[in-house]
Design a protein around this motif. Structure first.
Motif, PDB file in Angstrom:
ATOM      1  N   SER A   1      -8.321  21.179  13.661  1.00 50.07           N
ATOM      2  CA  SER A   1      -7.622  19.469  14.570  1.00 50.07           C
ATOM      3  C   SER A   1      -6.454  21.034  15.110  1.00 50.07           C
ATOM      4  O   SER A   1      -5.690  20.649  15.683  1.00 50.07           O
ATOM      5  N   MET A   2      -6.538  22.385  14.489  1.00 52.33           N
ATOM      6  CA  MET A   2      -5.447  23.262  14.982  1.00 52.33           C
ATOM      7  C   MET A   2      -6.063  23.568  16.250  1.00 52.33           C
ATOM      8  O   MET A   2      -4.999  24.173  17.376  1.00 52.33           O
ATOM      9  N   ALA A   3      -6.952  23.622  16.271  1.00 45.77           N
ATOM     10  CA  ALA A   3      -7.452  24.472  16.781  1.00 45.77           C
ATOM     11  C   ALA A   3      -7.666  23.506  18.698  1.00 45.77           C
ATOM     12  O   ALA A   3      -7.410  23.957  20.087  1.00 45.77           O
ATOM     13  N   ALA A   4      -7.961  22.124  18.171  1.00 40.26           N
ATOM     14  CA  ALA A   4      -7.808  20.821  19.351  1.00 40.26           C
ATOM     15  C   ALA A   4      -5.574  21.265  20.046  1.00 40.26           C
ATOM     16  O   ALA A   4      -5.938  20.883  21.201  1.00 40.26           O
ATOM     17  N   THR A   5      -5.087  21.254  18.535  1.00 37.52           N
ATOM     18  CA  THR A   5      -3.102  21.428  19.183  1.00 37.52           C
ATOM     19  C   THR A   5      -2.827  22.105  20.196  1.00 37.52           C
ATOM     20  O   THR A   5      -2.449  22.202  20.865  1.00 37.52           O
ATOM     21  N   LEU A   6      -3.661  23.792  19.604  1.00 39.95           N
ATOM     22  CA  LEU A   6      -3.497  25.209  20.518  1.00 39.95           C
ATOM     23  C   LEU A   6      -4.434  24.759  21.442  1.00 39.95           C
ATOM     24  O   LEU A   6      -3.283  25.287  22.828  1.00 39.95           O
ATOM     25  N   ALA A   7      -5.806  24.076  21.681  1.00 36.27           N
ATOM     26  CA  ALA A   7      -5.881  24.225  23.184  1.00 36.27           C
ATOM     27  C   ALA A   7      -5.414  23.312  24.049  1.00 36.27           C
ATOM     28  O   ALA A   7      -5.224  23.427  25.630  1.00 36.27           O
ATOM     29  N   VAL A   8      -4.621  21.774  23.852  1.00 36.78           N
ATOM     30  CA  VAL A   8      -3.800  21.703  24.673  1.00 36.78           C
ATOM     31  C   VAL A   8      -2.236  21.675  25.325  1.00 36.78           C
ATOM     32  O   VAL A   8      -1.798  22.407  25.774  1.00 36.78           O
ATOM     33  N   LEU A   9      -2.070  22.696  24.086  1.00 35.08           N
ATOM     34  CA  LEU A   9      -0.438  23.928  23.750  1.00 35.08           C
ATOM     35  C   LEU A   9      -0.619  25.326  25.419  1.00 35.08           C
ATOM     36  O   LEU A   9      -0.083  25.609  25.702  1.00 35.08           O
ATOM     37  N   ASP A  10      -2.203  25.840  24.644  1.00 36.46           N
ATOM     38  CA  ASP A  10      -2.828  26.908  25.740  1.00 36.46           C
ATOM     39  C   ASP A  10      -3.410  26.334  27.681  1.00 36.46           C
ATOM     40  O   ASP A  10      -2.410  26.556  28.294  1.00 36.46           O
ATOM     41  N   GLU A  11      -3.350  24.818  27.349  1.00 34.47           N
ATOM     42  CA  GLU A  11      -3.127  24.385  28.692  1.00 34.47           C
ATOM     43  C   GLU A  11      -2.757  24.284  29.471  1.00 34.47           C
ATOM     44  O   GLU A  11      -2.032  24.402  31.102  1.00 34.47           O
ATOM     45  N   ARG A  12      -1.318  23.769  28.626  1.00 36.30           N
ATOM     46  CA  ARG A  12      -0.172  23.645  28.982  1.00 36.30           C
ATOM     47  C   ARG A  12       0.596  24.752  29.518  1.00 36.30           C
ATOM     48  O   ARG A  12       2.104  24.438  29.784  1.00 36.30           O
ATOM     49  N   GLY A  13       0.365  25.906  28.949  1.00 36.83           N
ATOM     50  CA  GLY A  13       0.602  27.321  29.366  1.00 36.83           C
ATOM     51  C   GLY A  13       2.118  27.133  28.683  1.00 36.83           C
ATOM     52  O   GLY A  13       3.326  28.468  28.553  1.00 36.83           O
ATOM     53  N   LEU A  14       1.919  26.869  28.093  1.00 37.67           N
ATOM     54  CA  LEU A  14       3.011  26.446  26.433  1.00 37.67           C
ATOM     55  C   LEU A  14       3.086  27.940  25.461  1.00 37.67           C
ATOM     56  O   LEU A  14       3.528  28.219  24.718  1.00 37.67           O
ATOM     57  N   ILE A  15       1.747  28.342  25.378  1.00 43.36           N
ATOM     58  CA  ILE A  15       1.666  29.614  24.261  1.00 43.36           C
ATOM     59  C   ILE A  15       0.727  30.351  25.395  1.00 43.36           C
ATOM     60  O   ILE A  15       0.035  30.392  25.769  1.00 43.36           O
ATOM     61  N   ARG A  16       0.653  31.842  23.914  1.00 46.69           N
ATOM     62  CA  ARG A  16      -0.225  32.731  24.600  1.00 46.69           C
ATOM     63  C   ARG A  16      -0.684  33.827  23.524  1.00 46.69           C
ATOM     64  O   ARG A  16       0.164  33.464  22.417  1.00 46.69           O
ATOM     65  N   ARG A  17      -1.927  34.020  24.165  1.00 46.80           N
ATOM     66  CA  ARG A  17      -2.805  34.806  22.569  1.00 46.80           C
ATOM     67  C   ARG A  17      -3.084  35.925  22.999  1.00 46.80           C
ATOM     68  O   ARG A  17      -3.099  36.511  24.299  1.00 46.80           O
ATOM     69  N   ARG A  18      -3.403  36.480  22.022  1.00 44.52           N
ATOM     70  CA  ARG A  18      -3.759  38.119  22.332  1.00 44.52           C
ATOM     71  C   ARG A  18      -4.322  38.517  20.901  1.00 44.52           C
ATOM     72  O   ARG A  18      -3.827  38.115  19.639  1.00 44.52           O
ATOM     73  N   PRO A  19      -4.548  40.033  20.743  1.00 44.18           N
ATOM     74  CA  PRO A  19      -6.157  40.219  19.885  1.00 44.18           C
ATOM     75  C   PRO A  19      -5.362  40.443  19.235  1.00 44.18           C
ATOM     76  O   PRO A  19      -4.030  41.176  19.095  1.00 44.18           O
ATOM     77  N   ASP A  20      -5.226  39.921  17.625  1.00 38.98           N
ATOM     78  CA  ASP A  20      -4.774  40.965  16.317  1.00 38.98           C
ATOM     79  C   ASP A  20      -4.849  42.405  16.721  1.00 38.98           C
ATOM     80  O   ASP A  20      -5.812  42.241  15.693  1.00 38.98           O
ATOM     81  N   PRO A  21      -3.731  42.763  15.980  1.00 38.47           N
ATOM     82  CA  PRO A  21      -3.464  44.474  15.758  1.00 38.47           C
ATOM     83  C   PRO A  21      -3.989  44.528  14.887  1.00 38.47           C
ATOM     84  O   PRO A  21      -4.716  45.329  15.103  1.00 38.47           O
TER      85      PRO A  21
END
Length: 149
Positions: free
Chosen positions: A71-91
């Motif tokens: 469910s969170m993956a689907a939520t984040l996909a929408v937020l990502d599609e709308r440009g509201l989040i960014r993703r980066r590798p975990d250091p």
């Protein structure tokens, strides 16, 4: 003073009920003023949590929001599609990604908050006297104390 079967006064039980009802109604009304983007409550909640608590992995965010990772993956996909989040590798673990609020996401949340506060200010200015606004401020101090109990 009458008591309920649980040993609490009727005024205590009534106050608890009224606070819950009024706060829920007020939250819905504020949300109506700014939810032009039509994010779902879970999308809004995840974005707000990231804004308040900082970057998180999708699995940590799912746990914090008490939803399944799918469910969170689907939520984040929408937020990502709308440009509201960014993703980066975990250091700390290159296999994972950290999700954070993007500049667009921060601007979106700021606009939402500002719209809600503007609605509240207009409603308070036009619908209440100075004395009533002072009473509201005193009641809010009590509610703030309650939130810390």
């Amino acid at each position: 003073m009458a008591e309920t079967p649980g040993g609490m006064s009727e005024s205590t039980v009534r106050a608890a009920h009224e606070i819950r009802v009024v706060i829920g109604r007020l939250r819905r009304r504020i949300k109506e003023t700014y939810d032009l983007e039509e994010l779902t409550p879970s999308q809004t909640s995840a974005l707000s949590r990231l804004s308040k608590e900082g970057p998180a992995s999708a699995s940590a965010l799912a746990a914090a929001e008490r939803v399944r990772p799918q469910s969170m993956a689907a939520t984040l996909a929408v937020l990502d599609e709308r440009g509201l989040i960014r993703r980066r590798p975990d250091p700390d673990d290159g296999r994972r990604q950290l999700v954070s609020v993007s500049e667009n996401g921060s601007a979106f949340l700021d606009d939402k908050r500002r719209a809600g506060e503007e609605w509240l200010a207009r409603a308070l200015e036009s619908g209440y006297t100075e004395a009533e606004r002072e009473t509201i401020l005193k009641a809010l101090a009590l509610l703030d104390r309650l939130s810390r109990a």
